[in-house]
Design a protein around this motif. Structure first.
Motif, PDB file in Angstrom:
ATOM      1  N   GLN A  77      46.733  26.060  82.109  1.00 32.94           N
ATOM      2  CA  GLN A  77      46.048  26.988  81.070  1.00 32.94           C
ATOM      3  C   GLN A  77      46.585  27.493  79.906  1.00 32.94           C
ATOM      4  O   GLN A  77      46.019  27.422  78.737  1.00 32.94           O
ATOM      5  N   LEU A  78      47.850  27.880  80.139  1.00 24.07           N
ATOM      6  CA  LEU A  78      48.444  28.325  78.980  1.00 24.07           C
ATOM      7  C   LEU A  78      48.684  27.298  77.784  1.00 24.07           C
ATOM      8  O   LEU A  78      48.356  27.486  76.664  1.00 24.07           O
ATOM      9  N   SER A  79      48.907  26.087  78.385  1.00 23.17           N
ATOM     10  CA  SER A  79      49.178  24.937  77.267  1.00 23.17           C
ATOM     11  C   SER A  79      47.822  24.667  76.547  1.00 23.17           C
ATOM     12  O   SER A  79      47.672  24.542  75.336  1.00 23.17           O
ATOM     13  N   LYS A  80      46.837  24.910  77.343  1.00 20.66           N
ATOM     14  CA  LYS A  80      45.532  24.380  76.849  1.00 20.66           C
ATOM     15  C   LYS A  80      45.248  25.529  75.764  1.00 20.66           C
ATOM     16  O   LYS A  80      44.560  25.283  74.667  1.00 20.66           O
ATOM     17  N   ALA A  81      45.363  26.911  76.157  1.00 16.16           N
ATOM     18  CA  ALA A  81      45.198  27.823  75.088  1.00 16.16           C
ATOM     19  C   ALA A  81      45.979  27.776  74.063  1.00 16.16           C
ATOM     20  O   ALA A  81      45.480  28.207  72.914  1.00 16.16           O
ATOM     21  N   ALA A  82      47.143  27.277  73.970  1.00 21.26           N
ATOM     22  CA  ALA A  82      47.881  27.023  72.864  1.00 21.26           C
ATOM     23  C   ALA A  82      47.442  26.181  71.643  1.00 21.26           C
ATOM     24  O   ALA A  82      47.942  26.152  70.662  1.00 21.26           O
ATOM     25  N   ILE A  83      46.336  25.357  72.104  1.00 24.78           N
ATOM     26  CA  ILE A  83      45.730  24.164  71.259  1.00 24.78           C
ATOM     27  C   ILE A  83      44.750  24.836  70.305  1.00 24.78           C
ATOM     28  O   ILE A  83      43.864  25.764  70.826  1.00 24.78           O
ATOM     29  N   GLU A  84      44.701  25.028  69.143  1.00 26.21           N
ATOM     30  CA  GLU A  84      43.868  25.475  68.372  1.00 26.21           C
ATOM     31  C   GLU A  84      42.513  24.971  68.584  1.00 26.21           C
ATOM     32  O   GLU A  84      42.289  23.748  68.409  1.00 26.21           O
ATOM     33  N   GLY A  85      41.350  25.736  68.554  1.00 28.28           N
ATOM     34  CA  GLY A  85      40.057  25.330  68.767  1.00 28.28           C
ATOM     35  C   GLY A  85      39.780  25.397  70.335  1.00 28.28           C
ATOM     36  O   GLY A  85      38.592  25.240  70.692  1.00 28.28           O
ATOM     37  N   ALA A  86      40.650  25.216  71.128  1.00 23.70           N
ATOM     38  CA  ALA A  86      40.212  24.933  72.558  1.00 23.70           C
ATOM     39  C   ALA A  86      39.876  26.562  73.096  1.00 23.70           C
ATOM     40  O   ALA A  86      40.590  27.493  72.710  1.00 23.70           O
ATOM     41  N   PHE A  87      39.576  26.391  74.427  1.00 22.24           N
ATOM     42  CA  PHE A  87      39.238  27.803  74.892  1.00 22.24           C
ATOM     43  C   PHE A  87      39.112  27.465  76.450  1.00 22.24           C
ATOM     44  O   PHE A  87      38.972  26.459  77.071  1.00 22.24           O
ATOM     45  N   LEU A  88      39.766  28.697  77.275  1.00 25.05           N
ATOM     46  CA  LEU A  88      39.620  28.555  78.791  1.00 25.05           C
ATOM     47  C   LEU A  88      38.269  29.021  79.156  1.00 25.05           C
ATOM     48  O   LEU A  88      37.554  29.873  78.729  1.00 25.05           O
ATOM     49  N   SER A  89      37.990  28.298  80.412  1.00 21.38           N
ATOM     50  CA  SER A  89      36.819  28.747  80.986  1.00 21.38           C
ATOM     51  C   SER A  89      36.912  30.081  81.896  1.00 21.38           C
ATOM     52  O   SER A  89      38.070  30.646  81.950  1.00 21.38           O
ATOM     53  N   GLU A  90      35.945  30.634  82.518  1.00 17.74           N
ATOM     54  CA  GLU A  90      35.851  31.833  83.091  1.00 17.74           C
ATOM     55  C   GLU A  90      36.661  31.616  84.218  1.00 17.74           C
ATOM     56  O   GLU A  90      37.430  32.701  84.759  1.00 17.74           O
ATOM     57  N   GLU A  91      36.801  30.454  85.065  1.00 18.67           N
ATOM     58  CA  GLU A  91      37.696  30.524  86.378  1.00 18.67           C
ATOM     59  C   GLU A  91      39.076  30.465  85.868  1.00 18.67           C
ATOM     60  O   GLU A  91      39.675  31.106  86.676  1.00 18.67           O
ATOM     61  N   GLU A  92      39.506  30.068  84.676  1.00 14.49           N
ATOM     62  CA  GLU A  92      40.842  29.919  84.279  1.00 14.49           C
ATOM     63  C   GLU A  92      41.241  31.318  83.780  1.00 14.49           C
ATOM     64  O   GLU A  92      42.415  31.623  84.230  1.00 14.49           O
ATOM     65  N   PHE A  93      40.171  31.945  83.194  1.00 13.20           N
ATOM     66  CA  PHE A  93      40.903  33.409  82.736  1.00 13.20           C
ATOM     67  C   PHE A  93      40.831  34.308  84.205  1.00 13.20           C
ATOM     68  O   PHE A  93      41.648  34.919  84.139  1.00 13.20           O
ATOM     69  N   PHE A  94      39.929  33.979  85.253  1.00 18.76           N
ATOM     70  CA  PHE A  94      40.084  34.667  86.301  1.00 18.76           C
ATOM     71  C   PHE A  94      41.679  34.544  87.102  1.00 18.76           C
ATOM     72  O   PHE A  94      42.036  35.565  87.430  1.00 18.76           O
ATOM     73  N   ASP A  95      42.100  33.120  87.144  1.00 18.76           N
ATOM     74  CA  ASP A  95      43.408  32.887  87.634  1.00 18.76           C
ATOM     75  C   ASP A  95      44.456  33.624  86.826  1.00 18.76           C
ATOM     76  O   ASP A  95      45.305  34.131  87.234  1.00 18.76           O
ATOM     77  N   LEU A  96      44.126  33.488  85.438  1.00 21.94           N
ATOM     78  CA  LEU A  96      45.092  34.291  84.783  1.00 21.94           C
ATOM     79  C   LEU A  96      45.284  35.657  84.845  1.00 21.94           C
ATOM     80  O   LEU A  96      46.376  36.446  84.985  1.00 21.94           O
ATOM     81  N   LYS A  97      44.147  36.347  85.119  1.00 23.94           N
ATOM     82  CA  LYS A  97      43.893  37.973  85.596  1.00 23.94           C
ATOM     83  C   LYS A  97      44.540  37.864  86.815  1.00 23.94           C
ATOM     84  O   LYS A  97      45.362  38.990  86.639  1.00 23.94           O
ATOM     85  N   LEU A  98      44.399  37.311  87.970  1.00 26.25           N
ATOM     86  CA  LEU A  98      45.113  37.654  89.027  1.00 26.25           C
ATOM     87  C   LEU A  98      46.599  37.373  89.107  1.00 26.25           C
ATOM     88  O   LEU A  98      47.284  38.310  89.635  1.00 26.25           O
ATOM     89  N   SER A  99      47.008  36.473  88.556  1.00 23.63           N
ATOM     90  CA  SER A  99      48.269  36.153  88.558  1.00 23.63           C
ATOM     91  C   SER A  99      48.991  37.443  87.562  1.00 23.63           C
ATOM     92  O   SER A  99      50.221  37.915  87.795  1.00 23.63           O
TER      93      SER A  99
END
Length: 824
Positions: A77-99
């Protein structure tokens, strides 16, 4: 350097690696398990060991305070977020929040501790969250605190993502407005459809079990196919059987279209919010990746600590030199498997130092020689991989640069190598690369070829290995190697102990003497013909038979003397306890004797002083009265009465040395004349006696063993019952026969079938006797049942300061139904 390449498989470290992977919570930790490598860097090994030791303390003493879940790997998810124009889904942000919450809990745990607590883990945390400088700049670029950055990201996620992993309604004002309108439209649509549905049900077009449903994202009603033209609308779908159609009535078409438009608007707003949140996250990706590296290391260290708790492993004293001084070391894999089976591992105590660097281990087959080598190699390998090791606290462990092993059969069909050839290939590597920082382990040294030649070659190899200064352990059956080790500096013999009487291995290593293979004895036990065994004795020669016989006799004698030493030590403890009790009693009696004598002297002085005062007063009175006969007679009578009183008091003191015995109840008197044989009491006194003779107004009275003359008018009669009560001898204190107590004492107490109060009384009596006779291990049988009696007894035993430990009996001898009590 490690040799051979598959050393981990040969030692069994691959199974330890698998267990560590199982104990990791996430792939983050498992990735570090795969990276475990042997290290000869002393400082690095010490740092890893102290990290695990600190985490072990956390796991044992405050496991609830340290996070144990949501160690999620979000590096993708972090590698995906580093790409300009890409965005994380709600589920991916939820995993990020928990960790991230787990990381924050780790940080908060250490922030709430004193600075001196867990220094190595704090250093690890500091390394992960320190500010980084721009290598292209000469000065450090000021940056925000990484911990504050993580906290800011987590706060932003908490405001937008709920605990179900969905965007909150108030994530933006636009989203809130859209969802409010959507809710109103859906409610209105549902009311209209409910009305249509009720009408259709009343007309019999649908059954009672039909209800509203969704097709293609639009709300529809199910309708029997034969009635589909009864309601105007659009058919979106039908059932598999074709008997039911799903119809959207015409009057709700606009409402459904409005809902679809609002849903599209909601999706667009959600994407806009997610893109905005991802853009805010993007600059922090490097910081977050370091944070997740820290989370992975924490998971990894936590797994190693949990494994150490399983093995009861410790961080022994470590030195930056080559030494093995281990006490009660246990093979980790055997220890884990034996625990599951309810068995115990025989511990290994071994020492290799600068004087005795190479240990030559001999003994019968299946006696534990190979396990000893693997224990030595595996524990040393574990320690230099940063793992705690199962041994006693007072052990010392060193560091080796090279570990070489020759264990197992390495014959190869591809390379045309026999078993012996493979051994020689290994020996070539050992001889070329061994030095003072090498630990080598050789199993079945010299075997695989003709014994005489094999023994000679093995002795020559051993000579060169000793000359290299290397440390090691070797298993062998060759007598020439045992003799060589006995007369060569740097080498020492060792033997796996064997019960020579019952021909059973004891799996205990004894350093300092060679062992026997017990081949002849084992052949007798198996049942080979006696003629075959006798011929074999003649073939091997008298010298070899004598050597084996001598070793066997020494083993038997050692066992006998060891048993005698245990018996003598127990008797010595009993004698020491008896001597201590005797000295304590003697001291008490001497003190009491001095006290009684001092009291008697004081009383005697008071009596003499009182008598002198009375005499002086009498003389003075006689003089003042002018020596009048009548007055003089009366004064003398008073003096005589006083003298009699002193005698009686003296008798009372002699017969009643304790103050408490003088304080008697009032004696009941009876009427009647005083005659010979009367039982009497002196008026105003507690002393009782018997009248022996009457002489006028005087009576001779026996008080105890003393006789005295007293005026009859000063006596009064008492009954026989009263006399016997007051003069009967008191029970004497008797001592404790310790010899009888020791002989009759049983270390086993059976309480089965007894109630709680009754059982505790028996336990107290049992413990008092055990403490008196000095038993160091007791056995209390209480049965299993519901465990109530066991709990009651163990709670009661905790009140005895002499109790060091309580545990269940071995499963074969009663298990939880028996409590073993170990005394201090």
């Amino acid at each position: 350097m490690l040799y051979p390449q598959n050393i981990e498989q040969k030692l069994g470290f691959d199974r330890i690696r698998e267990r560590l992977s199982e104990l990791c919570i996430s792939p983050l930790g498992r990735a570090f398990v795969e990276k475990i490598r042997f290290s000869d860097n002393y400082d690095l090994v010490q740092k890893m060991i102290r990290q695990v030791d600190e985490m072990k303390d956390i796991m044992q003493f405050e496991p609830q305070a340290f996070p144990s879940q949501n160690y999620l790997d979000v590096n993708y998810q972090l590698s995906k977020a580093a790409i300009e124009g890409a965005f994380l889904s709600e589920e991916e942000f939820f995993d990020l929040k928990l960790s991230l919450r787990t990381i924050q809990e780790c940080l908060r745990f250490f922030d709430n501790k004193e600075p001196e607590q867990y220094p190595q883990l704090r250093e690890l945390l500091g390394t992960a969250f320190q500010n980084r400088s721009d290598k292209n700049q000469e000065e450090v670029i000021p940056q925000k605190d990484p911990k504050l950055e993580i906290r800011g990201i987590l706060d932003a996620l908490d405001k937008i993502i709920d605990d179900r992993g969905k965007l909150k309604d108030n994530a933006s004002s636009e989203l809130q407005a859209i969802r409010r309108r959507l809710l109103v439209q859906e409610n209105d649509l549902r009311k209209k459809l409910d009305s249509i549905l009720r009408n259709a049900r009343s007309n019999g077009w649908i059954t009672d079990d039909f209800s509203l449903t969704l097709r293609n994202g639009r709300m529809v009603i199910p309708l029997a196919a034969e009635h589909k033209r009864k309601i105007k609308g659009f058919v979106h779908d039908e059932s598999d059987t074709g008997k039911t159609v799903f119809l959207e009535p015409t009057e709700v078409l606009e409402a459904n279209n409005e809902i679809r438009e609002l849903e599209s608007a909601e999706r667009r707003e959600i994407i806009r919010i997610l893109m905005e949140l991802t853009a805010r996250l993007r600059p922090q990706v490097p910081t977050l990746k370091r944070a997740y590296t820290f989370l992975g290391i924490i998971d990894f260290v936590r797994a190693k600590a949990c494994y150490a708790v399983e093995l009861e492993a410790i961080a022994p004293l470590s030195v930056n030199s080559q030494i093995v001084d281990w006490k009660n070391a246990r093979h980790p894999i055997l220890l884990a498997s034996f625990k599951k089976a309810g068995k115990s591992v025989v511990p290994l105590s071994i020492t290799l130092d600068s004087e005795n660097r190479i240990l030559l281990i001999s003994g019968p087959n299946a006696g534990g020689k190979s396990v000893t080598l693997k224990t030595l190699g595996l524990i040393q390998y574990m320690y230099q991989c940063g793992l705690l090791v199962p041994m006693a606290e007072y052990s010392t462990i060193g560091i080796f640069r090279n570990i070489f092993i020759d264990i197992g059969d390495e014959q190869s069909l591809e390379n045309d190598l026999s078993t012996y050839s493979s051994h020689l290939t290994n020996m070539k590597h050992f001889l070329v690369h061994s030095d003072r920082k090498t630990l080598f382990l050789i199993d079945e040294f010299g075997t695989g070829t003709e014994p005489t030649l094999g023994g000679a070659i093995a002795e020559s190899i051993l000579e060169d290995l000793n000359r290299s200064g290397a440390y090691g352990a070797i298993n062998t059956h060759y007598t020439n190697l045992k003799v060589f080790a006995d007369r060569t500096s740097g080498l020492i013999n060792g033997a796996m102990r064997y019960d020579a009487e019952h021909l059973e291995p004891l799996y205990e290593l004894e350093i300092g003497k060679p062992g026997s293979s017990f081949a002849i004895e084992i052949a007798y036990k198996i049942g080979l013909p006696k003629s075959v065994i006798d011929r074999s004795k003649n073939k091997i020669g008298k010298q070899q038979v004598s050597f084996e016989k001598l070793v066997k006799e020494l083993e038997i004698e050692k066992k006998v003397f060891a048993d005698k030493n245990v018996e003598n030590a127990q008797k010595q403890r009993q004698l020491d306890q008896l001597l201590e009790q005797y000295q304590s009693l003697k001291k008490f009696l001497d003190t009491e004797k001095k006290t009684i004598l001092n009291t008697a002297k004081i009383q005697a002085k008071e009596l003499v002083k009182t008598a002198n005062q009375k005499i002086e007063a009498t003389i003075k009175e006689i003089r003042e009265q002018g020596a009048d006969k009548l007055v003089t007679k009366e004064v003398r009578q008073d003096l005589q009465d006083f003298q009699e009183a002193l005698v009686v008091e003296k008798i009372a003191v002699a017969n009643s040395p304790a103050k408490e015995e003088q304080e008697k109840d009032v004696v009941e008197v009876i009427g009647g004349d005083i005659i010979v044989g009367s039982l009497v009491r002196i008026k105003g006194q507690e002393a009782l006696g018997e009248v022996l003779a009457i002489r006028g107004k005087d009576a001779e009275v026996a008080i105890g063993d003393l006789k005295t003359t007293i005026k009859t008018n000063r006596l009064e009669r008492v009954s026989k019952k009263e006399f016997k009560q007051k003069t009967s001898p008191k029970a004497k204190l008797t001592g404790i026969d310790m010899n009888e107590k020791i002989q009759n004492f049983s270390f086993n107490l059976d309480l089965r079938g007894k109630r709680g109060e009754e059982a505790l009384v028996d336990v107290d009596r049992f413990m008092n006797d055990a403490i008196m006779v000095g038993y160091d291990e007791l056995r209390i049988v209480h049965g299993k049942g519901d465990g109530i009696l066991r709990t009651l007894i163990r709670q009661h035993l905790r009140g005895y300061k002499q109790v060091a430990k309580m545990e269940d009996e071995h499963a074969d001898r009663g298990g939880a139904g028996v409590t073993i009590v170990r005394m201090r």
